[in-house]
Every structure is written in C-alpha cells, then in structure tokens.
Scaffold this active site. Structure first.
Site, PDB file in Angstrom:
ATOM      1  N   ASP A   1     -13.691   0.633   3.060  1.00 57.07           N
ATOM      2  CA  ASP A   1     -12.685  -0.293   2.542  1.00 57.07           C
ATOM      3  C   ASP A   1     -12.367   0.090   1.097  1.00 57.07           C
ATOM      4  OD1 ASP A   1     -12.489  -3.890   2.986  1.00 57.07           O
ATOM      5  OD2 ASP A   1     -11.171  -2.516   1.921  1.00 57.07           O
TER       6      ASP A   1
ATOM      7  N   ASP B   1      -5.686   0.860   3.759  1.00 56.53           N
ATOM      8  CA  ASP B   1      -6.879   0.932   2.911  1.00 56.53           C
ATOM      9  C   ASP B   1      -8.188   0.713   3.677  1.00 56.53           C
ATOM     10  OD1 ASP B   1      -6.599  -1.707   3.471  1.00 56.53           O
ATOM     11  OD2 ASP B   1      -6.511  -2.400   1.406  1.00 56.53           O
ATOM     12  N   GLU B   2      -8.186   0.939   4.974  1.00 57.92           N
ATOM     13  CA  GLU B   2      -9.377   0.652   5.773  1.00 57.92           C
ATOM     14  C   GLU B   2      -9.527   1.588   6.957  1.00 57.92           C
ATOM     15  OE1 GLU B   2     -10.519  -3.221   7.656  1.00 57.92           O
ATOM     16  OE2 GLU B   2      -9.139  -3.882   6.095  1.00 57.92           O
TER      17      GLU B   2
END
Length: 360
Positions: free
Chosen positions: A9, A109-110
DNA sequence: CGACGTGTAAC
DNA sequence: CCTTTTACACGTCG
C-alpha cells in the site's frame, strides 16, 4: 506449506508525489483535491498527507470544510493530477511484478503479491522480500509504502493497514487468531458503517465476537450467504486467489454545472464523458455489451439504467443507447433534477491478441 | 439463467 | 457541502 501473500500500500500516494515534485511544500500540511468545478471550492479531498491529517483533514471531506479547518495554518491545497500519479504507479507496479509469482493490482496505489513458491512458505523469507520491496520503491521513486504479509489476501490487507506509514507487518498463519480477536468490526476489511451498525445492534463489537456469533441470527439480518461471508472474514478465512484483474466495467461520471432536468444539457455532458470513455475502451482493447447511464439526483441518490445490446466497440452505439435510457428517465422519476451524470459500459469482452504470421 | 436495479464498500 | 471508479451481493422479473 503456508500460502504467503503480501499486500503493498503506497502511503498517501498522491500527496507524497506532490511533495516530491514541489519542494516548497515539503514539511507542510498538504491536501490533494478533486475540484468539481461548480463553485470555487466545491469538491472533495482526495488525499491528505500526515501533517494535514493531524489537523483533522481526511479524504472524502468537502474541500470547503477542509479549508475552514486549515484557516491561517499554512496548508497547501493542490488539484489531483491523475496522469502523473498513474505514470509513477505504472513503474512501481512493474517493479512489484518482478517480485512475485503473481501480482494483482487493486488500484493505483495498491497491489497483492503471491510469494508462496519463492518463499517456500517461510515467513522469514517473506519479511525479507517485503523489506527489499520497501527499499527499492523508496530508492527509485522516493515514496514510502506499508506492506502486510499474511496467509491470504484478507489478512495481508489488514496487516498492511496495521502499521503505517512506512510499516511492515507480518501475520503468520498461527497468529491470525490473536491478530483478529480484539479488532473492532469496523477494522475488518469489507465491513463499512452500515454493516457495523447492524452488528452493533446485535451486540457484536469485535471480530472475535463476530467469528463465533450465532449463524442463524446473522442470517436473519444479512441473508445466509453474507452471514457466512461475514463470519469467515472475522475468522480470517479467505481462499480467493491472487490473480491479474480483467476489468469488468469502464465508466466516466461528472458533475453538471448546475442541477438540471434538461435532457439536452444532460446529454451534452454524457457526450463529453463518452469521448473520454472512448479513449479508455480503445486502450483496454475491449468490446462491450451493456451500456448504462448513471444519474445522481439533487438528494445524492444514485439511479442506474442499463440496456444490453449486441457486442460492439463503437462509442456512437453506446451514446444511442444512453440517449434512449436518458429519455426514459423523467417519466420514471418525475420532478427529479440531476446533479451528476455518467456513462458506463460493462459486460466486457477482451479483444484477442493480434497474431500475425510474423509471430510464428 | 440473463438482464436489470439497488445497496454496500473500498480507493 | 457532497468526487470517481470499480466490485460484488442480492432481489426480482421474464
């Protein structure tokens, strides 16, 4: 052998990137905003860096509200720049792909990484890989991330959330129970405010309590299926595989200049959005079968109307359907003015790789 | 079963 | 004062 999954993350990603390219905001509270264009400060906060969070500014908060909090405090407000974030994200995702047997990108973003074989189920190895990933991302892109390791995606996800920013949390198979036991239900991935409220009414406050809660009683409130799912979550059970995602739908939505019930005005907006959608459809190389219009009314209630047609990749065909759906809307929802509208295509079919003789 | 509409959740 | 994009579950209808 233990299955070992990592969840990576990127920490307040958009804000971190803005700090990087904007040296003068370093050390200051920073808020990245999605401006809707209706009025000066209409829109919401997308991401706040940790300094801004400390002031109480959170993502999802109206910009005007955040500005009130920020008053006199030297807080920097910037508009989102998705193109830029996407470019950096792509480089990071490529890096991650090289660190795992299978990688599943969840958002900009993950990502989940399956490292079962690489580590041969050994948790020390997983921790080592996680450390390497953190170092590489920081060295190459200058941003930090939080990594969680666990026996499945659910636990890996909650592990990464456990300590951030710049965290690394390993929850081994044997530690799952104690990891979850006293966790408040809202901390469980997939349980939001609505579900939490119902659970609280049943007297359930922690994951531990939920894991052993009477199934028939749960089923009464949520239905058999969801009840099992909830209890499974609370006990850390998740068999879903890490697999590359094929997008199932593509949509674009936007805010109208002002609330309106005028078909022409609304359709103009939809045409605008469709133009953007067209580019995306081309890039993803898909055909679609279902077209929907999304309509958010003055009370922020969302209406959806859709229709399925023969497989196509023609945006004009989609617009025709959208127009028809839109024309039906006022009859079904008299007196309803719209605030936001959107268009969506789903039921996607991916185009086959172009194979020419040259490839053989 | 496929299509459609709604609700919930997460980012 | 209220963004954007996606996923998934569930109920209903034909």
């Amino acid at each position: 052998m233990d299955r070992i999954i990592l969840h990576v993350d990127l920490d307040s990603f958009y804000a971190s990137l803005e700090e990087l390219r904007n040296k003068d905001v370093m050390g200051k509270p920073l808020v990245v905003c999605v401006y809707s264009g209706r009025s000066e400060d209409s829109g919401v906060v997308s991401t706040a860096n940790y300094k801004a969070r400390k002031l109480g500014i959170k993502s999802g908060m109206p910009i005007a509200f955040a500005k009130r909090i920020a008053k006199e405090k030297n807080v920097v407000f910037l508009p989102v720049d998705m193109e830029y974030y996407r470019t950096v994200s792509d480089r990071i995702m490529e890096l991650l792909e090289g660190e795992a047997e299978v990688m599943e990108q969840v958002s900009v973003d993950e990502a989940y990484l399956d490292v079962t074989e690489k580590t041969r189920g050994r948790w020390v190895k997983a921790e080592e890989i996680a450390g390497n990933i953190k170092k590489k991302i920081s060295d190459r892109e200058g941003v930090t991330c939080s990594v969680g390791a666990g026996p499945n995606k659910l636990i890996a996800k909650m592990a990464s959330k456990h300590r951030k920013p710049d965290g690394l949390t390993v929850v081994k198979e044997k530690d799952v129970k104690s990891f979850l036991e006293n966790m408040p239900i809202l901390g469980l991935h997939g349980i939001g405010p609505k579900t939490a409220k119902v659970l609280e009414e049943l007297g359930v406050e922690t994951a531990g309590e939920l894991a052993s809660f009477d199934l028939p009683m749960l089923a009464e409130k949520f239905g058999e299926n969801t009840a099992r799912l909830l209890r499974g979550r609370a006990s850390g059970i998740d068999d879903s595989p890490v697999e590359p995602r094929e997008r199932q739908q593509i949509s674009r939505i936007g805010t109208l200049k002002e609330d309106t019930g005028d078909i022409e005005e609304i359709f103009n907006k939809i045409k605008e959005l469709a133009e953007d959608l067209k580019g995306k459809i081309g890039k993803e190389r898909v055909y679609f079968r279902t077209v929907s219009i999304i309509a958010v009314d003055t009370n922020l209630k969302t209406h959806l109307k859709s229709e399925t047609i023969a497989e196509t990749d023609d945006i004009e065909a989609a617009l025709k359907v959208a127009r028809k759906l839109l024309e039906g809307f006022p009859d079904e929802n008299p007196e309803t003015l719209l605030r936001r509208v959107g268009i969506r295509v789903s039921n996607l079919v991916y185009k086959k790789e172009q194979t020419t003789l040259k490839d053989f």
